[in-house]
Design an enzyme around this catalytic site. Structure first.
Site, PDB file in Angstrom:
ATOM      1  CE  LYS A   7       7.931   1.330  -3.626  1.00 43.03           C
ATOM      2  NZ  LYS A   7       7.262   1.326  -4.944  1.00 43.03           N
ATOM      3  CG  ASN A   8       4.974  -1.595  -4.023  1.00 44.56           C
ATOM      4  OD1 ASN A   8       5.224  -0.396  -4.168  1.00 44.56           O
ATOM      5  ND2 ASN A   8       5.761  -2.541  -4.483  1.00 44.56           N
ATOM      6  CB  CYS A  13      10.123   3.718 -14.692  1.00 42.68           C
ATOM      7  SG  CYS A  13      10.024   1.965 -14.404  1.00 42.68           S
ATOM      8  NE  ARG A  48       6.421  -0.701 -14.271  1.00 43.80           N
ATOM      9  CZ  ARG A  48       6.762  -0.222 -13.075  1.00 43.80           C
ATOM     10  NH1 ARG A  48       7.880   0.435 -12.964  1.00 43.80           N
ATOM     11  NH2 ARG A  48       5.964  -0.345 -12.044  1.00 43.80           N
ATOM     12  CG  ASP A 108       9.322  -5.255  -6.446  1.00 39.00           C
ATOM     13  OD1 ASP A 108       8.279  -4.901  -5.880  1.00 39.00           O
ATOM     14  OD2 ASP A 108       9.525  -5.089  -7.662  1.00 39.00           O
ATOM     15  NE  ARG A 166      10.398   6.406  -6.948  1.00 37.45           N
ATOM     16  CZ  ARG A 166       9.914   6.311  -8.174  1.00 37.45           C
ATOM     17  NH1 ARG A 166      10.723   6.379  -9.224  1.00 37.45           N
ATOM     18  NH2 ARG A 166       8.615   6.147  -8.372  1.00 37.45           N
TER      19      ARG A 166
END
Ligand code: EPZ
Length: 418
Positions: free
Chosen positions: A22-23, A116, A121, A305, A397
């Site tokens: 994803k990243n 978030c 952030r 993460d 997500r």
């Protein structure tokens, strides 16, 4: 909306081909708008965040086609330079488009991404770097308005090795006059993937993966065909699922070199871990051992993460483990939910002290952010009885069809729409 229902106690045994990262795919999709033709991206995971990024591309005027794991983007019709507030609020990582849009359009207008669940952030490092590249930026009424008469090279030092800021600099400076250098750059493997994609388009970037990156500006970029790297965080999550259930798993389409800190902790917990060229094999060898301290750090340190899924592991380890979260200020929201399942965790500021317990019990729990939600899935797989997880939109997500992959390895897991 949906919920995940997990009846714990089944050992995770099997093989999983790991999804694309994803990243890595998010900044690479942003980079496609810089080309003068179509790009084709393979191994693109089916995720909510990728869907949202496709919407941003279409809002800018690109033609986006999706076929299974392949996304093609034709930016020739690009006519916009604004990302609407709704999309920015739905996915704050759209800020990664800023550098690419202002480079391509010489103007960009995005709403402040805001915080978030895991933290405020801020984007001060992004904006400071763009100003050094010659971008005029005004921030008012909750919007960021950028204008540029052309990006010029600059020697940029990042006060913190921010992943997003490093990527925004690369995307802003790749088409420019002169040379841009970034010192104290983030070293994450996803940044190497972005460099490789940009260079496949005709860019001249070196140094990604290290803390000093050099970007020699070029006049234009052409479209390219590229395959996204594997998702090391998703891979680590599935290793944790096998580990907590006393199972064994073979991951393919992974890059063990990107996961050294993660594999080190798993070995410290007493698991057998063997790496192949693009495979990782994990096998449980008795009760999990506690880990003295897990401190999250910028790459190549232990990734923030995977802090929460590994905390779930530590809940059932023998002894006490301490987790120190140094990257984000609010990344322990999974703790309350794990405690509801019988975990013994005490949070003091940025540290969480986890005392291993004999067992966890199934419970009704709520995912409040992406990786915290993954941690609840990991815990539920080993808990006694049934766990019902709501807030699955967060998990979706970052994890492609998590129930399908885990079910294929023996988990008693299903998704119910509500
Ligand atoms: C990326 O976020 C990832 N997201 C995050 O993954 C990941 O946790 C993070 O890097 C760290 O590895 C994507 O790539 C889409 P940062 P990013 O800028 O770029 C501070 C997931 O679960 N900071 O490296 O936002 C910031 O507050 C997500 O997949 C500033 O102070 O991370 C934080 O404390 C979550 N000013 C630290 O740096 C800035 O201008 C790390 O942020 C920017 C960041």
């Amino acid at each position: 909306m949906s919920k995940l229902i997990i009846d714990g106690g089944q050992r995770i045994i099997g093989e999983i081909k790991v999804q694309g990262a994803k990243n890595a795919v998010l900044p690479i999709l942003a980079a496609t708008i810089l080309a003068d033709g179509e790009s084709v991206i393979h191994n693109c995971p089916k995720l909510r965040d990728v869907d949202k990024t496709d919407l941003v591309l279409e809002q800018l005027g690109c033609v986006v086609k999706r076929e299974d794991g392949t996304v093609s983007v034709n930016p020739c019709g690009l006519c916009g330079c604004q990302i609407c507030e709704e999309l920015m609020r739905q996915m704050r990582s759209s800020i990664i488009f800023l550098g690419a849009i202002v480079s391509r359009c010489r103007e960009a207008m995005v709403s402040m991404p805001g915080g978030c669940p895991i933290g405020l952030r801020p984007i001060d490092l992004h904006l400071k770097a763009l100003r050094e590249l010659g971008v005029e930026i005004s921030e008012k009424h909750g919007y960021i308005h950028c204008t540029s008469k052309g990006i010029h090279g600059a020697n940029i030092h990042l006060d913190f090795p921010s992943v997003g800021a490093t990527e925004n600099i690369m995307l802003a400076a790749v088409i420019s006059d002169g040379v841009t250098t970034v010192s104290n750059a983030a070293r994450e493997p996803e940044i190497v993937d972005l460099q490789n994609f940009l260079n496949s388009m005709g860019a001249k970037i070196t140094g990604a993966g290290g803390s000093f990156i050099r970007i020699e500006g070029v006049d234009k970029l052409h479209g390219s065909e590229y395959t996204i790297m594997p998702d090391r965080i998703v891979a680590a999550t599935y290793l944790a699922a096998a580990a907590i259930t006393g199972g064994e798993i073979l991951l393919s389409r992974v890059e063990p070199r990107d996961m050294r800190a993660i594999l080190h902790v798993l070995r410290e917990m007493g698991l057998e871990v063997k790496s192949g060229k693009n495979t990782i094999f994990l096998k449980s060898r008795g009760p999990l051992k506690s880990v003295h301290t897990v401190r999250t750090m910028p790459y190549p340190g232990f990734p923030t993460d995977i802090q929460s899924p590994f905390m779930s592991l530590a809940c059932l380890a023998r002894g006490t483990s301490v987790f120190v979260e140094t990257i984000f200020e609010n990344r322990f929201q999974h703790v309350d939910e794990l405690v509801r399942m019988g975990a013994d965790i005490k949070v003091e500021g940025r540290s969480a002290v986890v005392r291993g317990v004999e067992k966890l019990q199934g419970a009704n729990v709520v995912a409040r952010e992406l990786r915290g939600g993954a941690a609840l899935v990991v815990a539920a797989l080993a808990a006694e009885g049934r766990t019902v997880i709501s807030g699955t939109e967060y998990i979706d997500r970052g994890y492609e069809n998590i129930e399908k992959y885990l079910h294929s390895c023996g988990a008693d897991i299903r998704r119910v729409d509500i």
